[in-house]
Design an enzyme around this catalytic site. Sequence first.
Site, mmCIF file in Angstrom:
data_model
loop_
_atom_site.group_PDB
_atom_site.id
_atom_site.type_symbol
_atom_site.label_atom_id
_atom_site.label_comp_id
_atom_site.label_asym_id
_atom_site.label_seq_id
_atom_site.Cartn_x
_atom_site.Cartn_y
_atom_site.Cartn_z
ATOM 1 N N ASP A 23 0.873 -1.179 0.000
ATOM 2 C CA ASP A 23 0.000 0.000 0.000
ATOM 3 C C ASP A 23 0.915 1.236 0.000
ATOM 4 O O ASP A 23 2.133 1.117 0.160
ATOM 5 C CB ASP A 23 -0.856 -0.048 1.276
ATOM 6 C CG ASP A 23 -2.060 0.881 1.199
ATOM 7 O OD1 ASP A 23 -2.217 1.587 0.189
ATOM 8 O OD2 ASP A 23 -2.847 0.903 2.167
ATOM 9 N N ASP A 40 -8.782 3.933 -1.911
ATOM 10 C CA ASP A 40 -9.684 4.179 -0.787
ATOM 11 C C ASP A 40 -10.989 4.797 -1.251
ATOM 12 O O ASP A 40 -11.221 5.994 -1.117
ATOM 13 C CB ASP A 40 -8.983 5.075 0.235
ATOM 14 C CG ASP A 40 -7.730 4.394 0.763
ATOM 15 O OD1 ASP A 40 -7.628 3.159 0.605
ATOM 16 O OD2 ASP A 40 -6.865 5.067 1.320
#
Lengths: 425, 906
Positions: free
Chosen positions: B505, B580
């Site tokens: 990430d 996200d």
Amino acid sequence: YFIPLNLLLCTQPLPVPTIPTERQFYEENKPFTCLDGSSTIPFDRVNDDYCDCRDGSDEPGTAACPNGSFHCTNAGFRPTFIPSSRINDGICDCCDTTDEYNSGATCQNTCREMGRKERESLQIMAEITKEGFLLKQQLIHEAKRGQEDKQGKLTELQGSKKGLEEKVEALRTVKETAEDPEKEAKERHLKAWEEQKELIRMEKDKTRMAEAFLELDDDADGYVSVAELQSHLELDPDSDGSLSETETQGLLGGADKVDTSTFETVWSGIKDKYLQSLICDPECISICRNLEKEIGFDFGPSAEFAYLYSQCYELSTSEYIYRLCPFNRVSQKPKFGGSETNLGLWGQWAGPEDNLYSVMKYDHGQGCWQGPNRSTTVKLTCGKETVVTSTSEPSRCEYLMEFTTPAVCQEPASLDEVLHGHTEL
Amino acid sequence: MAAFVVSPLKMGPLLVLWLAGCLSGTWAVDRGNFKTCDQSAFCKRQRALKPGQSPYRALLETLELTNTKLTLQLINDNNKVRLLLELYRLQGNMTRVKINELKPLKPRFEVPDVLINDPPTEPLSLLSRDENGVVLSLGADSQRLIVSAKPFRLDIMEGREVLLSLNSRGLLAFEHLRIRKDTQASQQFEIAKEDEKVEDGMWEETFKSHTDSKPNGPSSISLDFSLPGVENVYGIPEHADSLKLKATDGGDPYRLFNLDVFQYEVFNPMALYGAIPVMLSHSAQRTMGIFWLNAAETWVDISSNTGSSETPQTDVRWISESGIIDVFIMLGPTPTDVFSQYASLTGTQAFPPLSALAYHQCRWNYNDQEDVAAVDQGFDDHDIPYDFIWLDIEHTDGKRYFTWDPHKFPQPKDMLQGLLDKRRKMVTIVDPHIKVDSSYKIHNEIRSKGFYVKSKDGGDYEGWCWPGNSGYPDFTNPEMRAWWASMFAYDQYEGSMENMYTWNDMNEPSVFNGPEVTMHKDALHGNWENRDLHNLYGLYVQRATAEGLIERSGGVERPFVLARAFFAGSQRYGAVWTGDNAAEWEHLKISIPMCLSLGLVGVSFCGADVGGFFKSPSTELLVRWYQTGAYQPFFRAHAHLDTPRREPWLFGPENTALIREAVRQRYALLPYWYQLFYHAHHSGQPVMRPLWVEYPQDTATFSMDDQFLLGRDLLVHPVTEEGARGVTAYLPGKGEVWFDVHTFQKHNGAQNLYIPVTISSIPVFQRGGSIISRKARVRRSSSCMEHDPYTLFVALSPKRFAQGELYIDDGHTFNFDKQKQFIHRRFSFANNALSSRNLAPGSQFTTFSWVEKIVILGASKPSKATLKTPDGKESQLEFEFDASMSVLTLRKPGVNAGLDWTVVLQ
């Protein structure tokens, strides 16, 4: 070269059907009718690794039907059903290994061991339940007594409050009747007014004293006795919460009991505290309120949870100290400094319908950053001790606490019953 | 996960203060944190340049033609700076155009490691030459490349038709490197000619509180492309926008700059986590592609004359902050050709382990080992399959990657073994920011080896991220990557096992206190600035990690690595997701064009967080998202730390059943998914496709992005409206038919069809003419289904024909490639016979799987069905015929899935 699985299946006898109640339907060499009646197939299609029945009943021993289930006999332990998708998937599900008859998985028969462990733990649980249930009876008994005491106290307090209110009313009348002359006197002469006022004051005091005597003279025998006075904790000279015999005698000028005229001599020693307690007694009012509140709580069907009231239980983890104060609040305090966080205030019992008193819910705790207010679910299990056994935060700001208490212990079946209830054991 | 969201209680006071400034309680993206074109000095300068006569002239006397390329100098008549143009004709119908300064002050950055090789060339031949220019033959289909001298422009022609022109609007602009005028040096070498006024932002630029020192001054480049006859352009991910790109006149250009955008909004051209500078153009006549190989911040302007009476035309302009112009023009002409052409340049999708195509269960965070065990058990208790459970950052010891929180995960191997016992797997997160902590081994080694990115003054670059103060390893350094890869060895990454894979990430990289939440552009990767290669950083992170996972298995096992930031070529290293997102219907909708756009430019393994990352989905949204996600390539549920739990069984038995059914549909279809990924790996064809890819002449499909195809044969129309009672799906293909996979009902192609929907499923159709293999026995993980039999769904075309494939291998190693251990079958139905033939005679693999059932849709009732095997044996198959739906079900052929066989219907 390999042997296709289906060929293996055709040659290998399958360990099914094994469901005792349904065995009758699987009669060899007779056409098989699906248990839902949807169709009838030759018997060689039962367990042939192809799903013919909509309800999956033709394949009780293979994984062919998506909605099928497989019966593990699990001799030595407890029989169970598993989804047929777990047959020959390489994972041992039945402790008797019967689900993995063609997957190459090496499963150990663990039924006996599991049975033994289960018996042991059942035994332990049964003992805990038994003792816990005894403790619970005690708790119920105590709660009943406590409840009566408190109810009595409340009634008493409420009664005296009522009497007091009447008295205050009476005094007010006296005062009002005195007010008119007061005004005149005031105008006429200040000094005379002062005398007048003193007279009135003494008059009032006398009235109060008389009233107090009557009030204190519980059995109306014309005497205020040590015993009668002892119940009036508000008169405790050292305010330590108990009024000893000596202290009481002291209040009565060393006598065991006093009549009206002797009472006049000790009145000045009692007066302040007595009047204070009656006229504007915030403590009494708060006691009343607290008692009312406490009596109003739902402490369970037999008030078995009453003992938790005003108690707190803690659990210390690596980072925090968690504190559960039943019927009040849950909080969390960092071990190494930092302020306490409110994880929820008493909300309600929140168990399932048939077991309402197995779960407590605390909510409206401190707000979470970008999230909800903190809340805590407390799961109660039967135990001899009253302890918080674990805490966790499964979701952000939603806490879960495990709490053991005898108060949730159910009446145990006899140990024999427990063990024999599981017939396969 | 996003940059900013973490409980203030767990952060240092500095960060909290800073956060308080950043978050003013609103929900949507804070646009003020990210630059507009106007706030990005080079974009502003370049965009101020309007179409007109180009100052560039080709110096034909400098033309040189070799076997492999043509070179030619260009001169800017305004400042006399010379450029060098290189033209290549590449194998596979591509043209490469490279433009650099003839004599730059210092070398300009050329993107390494993205092309899989030096693209093989084909000879260019000179057709004609005069003082106005030259005409070159491009070989195929009478294609010519015309170089015009004054003003300089390039036109690619086919016959009399212009396919594409470069610099036809005169927007070629090349800011040559120069010496700063206010320095001593510049006075000595008075190179600067006229027209070199110093503008704001050339030598220094400030955005918010961040100053970019720009020691090399202005260096941006720009070039325009005109596409006559084109109305539709696609690609250039990553943007949360429609599949068909919009004209950017009047607004900002599409921006390509890898950024960690907190709470991104849908339908706008803002940059997101990844960047793939590849655009596809499409018309009913032709599909082409433009691959702008540049890793610096890039903006793409699109304008179109659509609506006017003239021939439609789309004009595109690319602007990058530094580097050189290096463009690959992929001339198609079909979509398939463009995919192959792009794949020949940057490689194909990594072939994932089969299990990675199954369902993934993630949450920030599964708290501890007990939590993992309980969730794992929850899936079994509710009979829902899953293959991977994921651990986010909280599993580490204080955000030190490669470690475990000793209290929450004291026995990681026990936990992994527990999963292994159920044939399941785990992914742990390893982010590229490293906690600056002298007691952390990883940090100490990187620092002592000098592997960190350096700040402009030479020290280790540091920024804030999850662990607090962090260093950023220089993944552009091959030695650093080799070392990083070695950290995944089982003896280095303690507690890891073979069923544990990796998630990268924050690899934009995310720097909480950096400009636009990323690295300072003047940070140094060796000799190069982050400015030059910014968009490439994330690719390198995923690459080094994937190489680590391969190495730890001795080169045997296929890796699985998920990354958030990506670039052209990232498809070779694993999967990506759309970052996200939020639990909103709009975000469910946008997941379709976002993944479609990625698929068009090579990245097939794409998914969106099921349920939405931020916020909490309504139950209906969650169910619909599972139903959609089950038909998207990367299928993972994920949720933010601050959201309530949402494991599939927490919404009552009815919703549990709905989610179970959605996940089971995915598992049943895994053979088809696997086959599609094999193709994506083998030939670069996308797994998830816009309809126009298969129906390139059907203009009705050109802007469609509420439905999609999986391969050629499945059409999926997700339900993305709250409370929907029906959807209108478009079934393409005149004269074709489509079968509803749930009811087997047949529908004609080339129609808009209203389909009533309930909450139980979303519309999915199988194309008449296709054969799809499924595994009907859904088990608790894909590994458990390895040896299970297949059910073939044969959907007949109106001409009673169908074709399909089946690909089988061990599901997890490279043996399919290195030892040709796989099965690849062709199923064909024609003349009332269905047969299975070997598509890969050179390969060998044996499977236990067999064919348990054949379902023929659109069939008529036969009198008998005979199974023939190569050994000459014949047997009669029993069958059932459903006359109302024309469905013929052949019972238990029982043949092994790897063998030849034929079923004849009479």
